[in-house]
Structure formats: C-alpha cells, structure tokens
Scaffold this motif. Structure first.
Motif, PDB file in Angstrom:
ATOM      1  N   GLU A   6      -5.152   9.156 -15.229  1.00 15.23           N
ATOM      2  CA  GLU A   6      -5.527   8.109 -14.283  1.00 15.23           C
ATOM      3  C   GLU A   6      -4.346   7.510 -13.527  1.00 15.23           C
ATOM      4  N   GLY A   7      -3.206   8.225 -13.566  1.00 15.81           N
ATOM      5  CA  GLY A   7      -2.030   7.707 -12.847  1.00 15.81           C
ATOM      6  C   GLY A   7      -2.310   7.480 -11.376  1.00 15.81           C
ATOM      7  N   ASN A   8      -3.070   8.393 -10.762  1.00 16.94           N
ATOM      8  CA  ASN A   8      -3.324   8.245  -9.321  1.00 16.94           C
ATOM      9  C   ASN A   8      -4.278   7.078  -9.022  1.00 16.94           C
ATOM     10  N   TYR A   9      -5.102   6.710 -10.012  1.00 18.21           N
ATOM     11  CA  TYR A   9      -5.950   5.521  -9.793  1.00 18.21           C
ATOM     12  C   TYR A   9      -5.091   4.261  -9.752  1.00 18.21           C
ATOM     13  N   TYR A  10      -4.116   4.198 -10.659  1.00 17.03           N
ATOM     14  CA  TYR A  10      -3.191   3.048 -10.637  1.00 17.03           C
ATOM     15  C   TYR A  10      -2.400   3.053  -9.329  1.00 17.03           C
ATOM     16  N   ALA A  11      -1.964   4.262  -8.948  1.00 15.23           N
ATOM     17  CA  ALA A  11      -1.189   4.376  -7.707  1.00 15.23           C
ATOM     18  C   ALA A  11      -2.020   3.903  -6.518  1.00 15.23           C
ATOM     19  N   ARG A  12      -3.266   4.327  -6.473  1.00 10.88           N
ATOM     20  CA  ARG A  12      -4.103   3.994  -5.312  1.00 10.88           C
ATOM     21  C   ARG A  12      -4.228   2.478  -5.147  1.00 10.88           C
ATOM     22  N   ARG A  13      -4.426   1.790  -6.259  1.00  4.13           N
ATOM     23  CA  ARG A  13      -4.552   0.324  -6.167  1.00  4.13           C
ATOM     24  C   ARG A  13      -3.261  -0.301  -5.638  1.00  4.13           C
ATOM     25  N   ARG A  14      -2.138   0.146  -6.224  1.00  2.00           N
ATOM     26  CA  ARG A  14      -0.855  -0.449  -5.816  1.00  2.00           C
ATOM     27  C   ARG A  14      -0.533  -0.121  -4.359  1.00  2.00           C
ATOM     28  N   LEU A  15      -0.784   1.128  -3.970  1.00  2.00           N
ATOM     29  CA  LEU A  15      -0.397   1.558  -2.626  1.00  2.00           C
ATOM     30  C   LEU A  15      -1.281   0.916  -1.564  1.00  2.00           C
ATOM     31  N   GLU A  16      -2.539   0.689  -1.919  1.00  2.00           N
ATOM     32  CA  GLU A  16      -3.435   0.016  -0.972  1.00  2.00           C
ATOM     33  C   GLU A  16      -2.956  -1.419  -0.729  1.00  2.00           C
ATOM     34  N   VAL A  17      -2.523  -2.063  -1.805  1.00  2.00           N
ATOM     35  CA  VAL A  17      -2.019  -3.438  -1.663  1.00  2.00           C
ATOM     36  C   VAL A  17      -0.773  -3.449  -0.783  1.00  2.00           C
ATOM     37  N   ILE A  18       0.140  -2.519  -1.043  1.00  6.14           N
ATOM     38  CA  ILE A  18       1.396  -2.546  -0.285  1.00  6.14           C
ATOM     39  C   ILE A  18       1.128  -2.206   1.184  1.00  6.14           C
ATOM     40  N   LYS A  19       0.154  -1.351   1.440  1.00 10.59           N
ATOM     41  CA  LYS A  19      -0.166  -1.012   2.837  1.00 10.59           C
ATOM     42  C   LYS A  19      -0.637  -2.262   3.593  1.00 10.59           C
ATOM     43  N   ARG A  20      -1.456  -3.050   2.920  1.00 10.40           N
ATOM     44  CA  ARG A  20      -1.948  -4.275   3.578  1.00 10.40           C
ATOM     45  C   ARG A  20      -0.852  -5.328   3.698  1.00 10.40           C
ATOM     46  N   PHE A  21       0.160  -5.225   2.837  1.00 10.35           N
ATOM     47  CA  PHE A  21       1.227  -6.223   2.806  1.00 10.35           C
ATOM     48  C   PHE A  21       2.318  -5.940   3.852  1.00 10.35           C
ATOM     49  N   LEU A  22       2.416  -4.693   4.312  1.00  8.01           N
ATOM     50  CA  LEU A  22       3.519  -4.321   5.214  1.00  8.01           C
ATOM     51  C   LEU A  22       3.605  -5.192   6.472  1.00  8.01           C
ATOM     52  N   PRO A  23       2.466  -5.511   7.126  1.00  9.78           N
ATOM     53  CA  PRO A  23       2.584  -6.355   8.330  1.00  9.78           C
ATOM     54  C   PRO A  23       3.197  -7.718   8.032  1.00  9.78           C
ATOM     55  N   VAL A  24       2.992  -8.223   6.801  1.00  9.33           N
ATOM     56  CA  VAL A  24       3.588  -9.514   6.428  1.00  9.33           C
ATOM     57  C   VAL A  24       5.115  -9.408   6.492  1.00  9.33           C
ATOM     58  N   LEU A  25       5.621  -8.220   6.192  1.00 11.08           N
ATOM     59  CA  LEU A  25       7.075  -8.006   6.229  1.00 11.08           C
ATOM     60  C   LEU A  25       7.546  -7.604   7.622  1.00 11.08           C
ATOM     61  N   GLY A  26       6.615  -7.541   8.559  1.00 13.64           N
ATOM     62  CA  GLY A  26       6.991  -7.144   9.915  1.00 13.64           C
ATOM     63  C   GLY A  26       7.116  -5.641  10.069  1.00 13.64           C
ATOM     64  N   ILE A  27       6.499  -4.882   9.140  1.00 15.77           N
ATOM     65  CA  ILE A  27       6.574  -3.415   9.207  1.00 15.77           C
ATOM     66  C   ILE A  27       5.233  -2.883   9.693  1.00 15.77           C
ATOM     67  N   GLU A  28       5.299  -2.009  10.674  1.00 17.59           N
ATOM     68  CA  GLU A  28       4.096  -1.381  11.224  1.00 17.59           C
ATOM     69  C   GLU A  28       3.393  -0.581  10.116  1.00 17.59           C
ATOM     70  N   PRO A  29       2.136  -0.919   9.769  1.00 15.67           N
ATOM     71  CA  PRO A  29       1.475  -0.229   8.650  1.00 15.67           C
ATOM     72  C   PRO A  29       1.266   1.267   8.874  1.00 15.67           C
ATOM     73  N   LEU A  30       1.282   1.718  10.137  1.00 12.32           N
ATOM     74  CA  LEU A  30       1.130   3.155  10.389  1.00 12.32           C
ATOM     75  C   LEU A  30       2.330   3.961   9.884  1.00 12.32           C
ATOM     76  N   ARG A  31       3.385   3.257   9.498  1.00 14.62           N
ATOM     77  CA  ARG A  31       4.565   3.964   8.977  1.00 14.62           C
ATOM     78  C   ARG A  31       4.368   4.425   7.536  1.00 14.62           C
ATOM     79  N   PHE A  32       3.239   4.039   6.945  1.00 13.81           N
ATOM     80  CA  PHE A  32       3.012   4.403   5.547  1.00 13.81           C
ATOM     81  C   PHE A  32       1.608   4.961   5.363  1.00 13.81           C
TER      82      PHE A  32
END
Ligand code: FES
Length: 163
Positions: free
Chosen positions: A76-102
């Motif tokens: 289930e490593g990829n299930y944990y990854a999916r949750r974390r990566l989805e969060v970071i994708k939504r968080f990127l604009p907060v850091l001023g990073i274009e989300p399409l870069r990930f």
C-alpha cells in the motif's frame, strides 16, 4: 531558435515505473531527454518535501511515477504516496509554484509505450511554461540529487515495519 532542454526530475518506483522506463529505452521508443531519474524502492518512500525541494532548487518540473493501485510491491505504499502527493499538489500555489510543474502517475514495468506517452506529455507541459531561472552557481539540482541519494528514510512510511 533551438528549444532549450528543461530540467525535470522523475522519481520512479524501482519495481514498476523504472522498469517501464527501462523497457521503453530497450524498445527504442523515442523520448524527450529532459528527465533526470531518481530511483525509489517504492513511491511510499517519496517524501512530498522532495517535490518542493526540487522545484525550489531550480527544477522546471517534477514527475513521480509508481506501480498502479493494488500493484505496489509493498502492498500500500502507493496509497500513502497518493494521499501525500495530492496534498502537496494542492499546496504548491500557496508557495507560489505553478501546480502544472508537478504530476504523479502510475506506470507498470510492462507499459513501455505508456511510459513514453507519460514522459512526452509531461515534458511538453513543462515546455509550455516559462523556464525556471537558474541559480547563479547552477548546483542546486545536483546538490539535491546527492542529498536524496544519501537520505536514510524508510521505504514506505506506512508503519507496517518493512524496510
Ligand atoms: Fe512501486 Fe510501491 S513498489 S509504488
């Protein structure tokens, strides 16, 4: 004017996507040359901070790819990854990073053609964005890749106890 190669970091799970990328190479499928690969034992080992660090260090894009859901070699490593990566994708604009870069995706070792399509589409997506300014000494990415190689994090992080 020639199109400059961009710096894209690909974090690939050893068992599936790395195999798919390797198979694409062995099959001589044409691929863009912008991707620098970091091989992970599993996407569960992917700390989302790696994404942010890579982008802040000067990467133009970051692609994470692992086994399809239900096919993770650590269950289930990829299930944990999916949750974390989805969060970071939504968080990127907060850091001023274009989300399409990930992006993150799933490619099996048998999907050489799919790997070619994924890496080509993501590279085209990155080329459509302005290039990230280079650091003055241009060593940010190389330093980060060395750090990642030496970072002693557990494989999965799912608390199942496997290394
Ligand atoms: Fe490939 Fe877990 S082993 S994602």
């Amino acid at each position: 004017m020639p199109i400059l190669e961009r710096r894209i970091i690909g974090f690939l799970c050893n068992w599936c996507s790395y195999g798919g990328a390797d198979a694409a190479g062995v099959s001589r499928f044409t691929q863009p040359t912008d991707l620098r690969v970091v091989r992970l034992p599993c996407t569960g080992r992917m700390n989302p901070i790696f994404v942010v660090k890579a982008l802040l260090a000067g990467a133009d894009g970051v692609l994470v790819s692992g086994c399809h859901p239900k096919d993770c070699h650590y269950s289930e490593g990829n299930y944990y990854a999916r949750r974390r990566l989805e969060v970071i994708k939504r968080f990127l604009p907060v850091l001023g990073i274009e989300p399409l870069r990930f992006e993150y995706t799933w490619v099996s070792a048998a999907e050489a053609k799919r790997w070619q399509e994924v890496v080509t589409a993501f590279t085209e997506q990155i080329h459509a964005l302005p290039p990230v300014p280079r650091l003055p000494d241009d060593t940010g990415i190389e330093r980060l890749l060395r750090e990642l190689e030496n970072s002693p994090l557990p494989i999965c992080g799912c608390h199942a106890g496997h290394e």
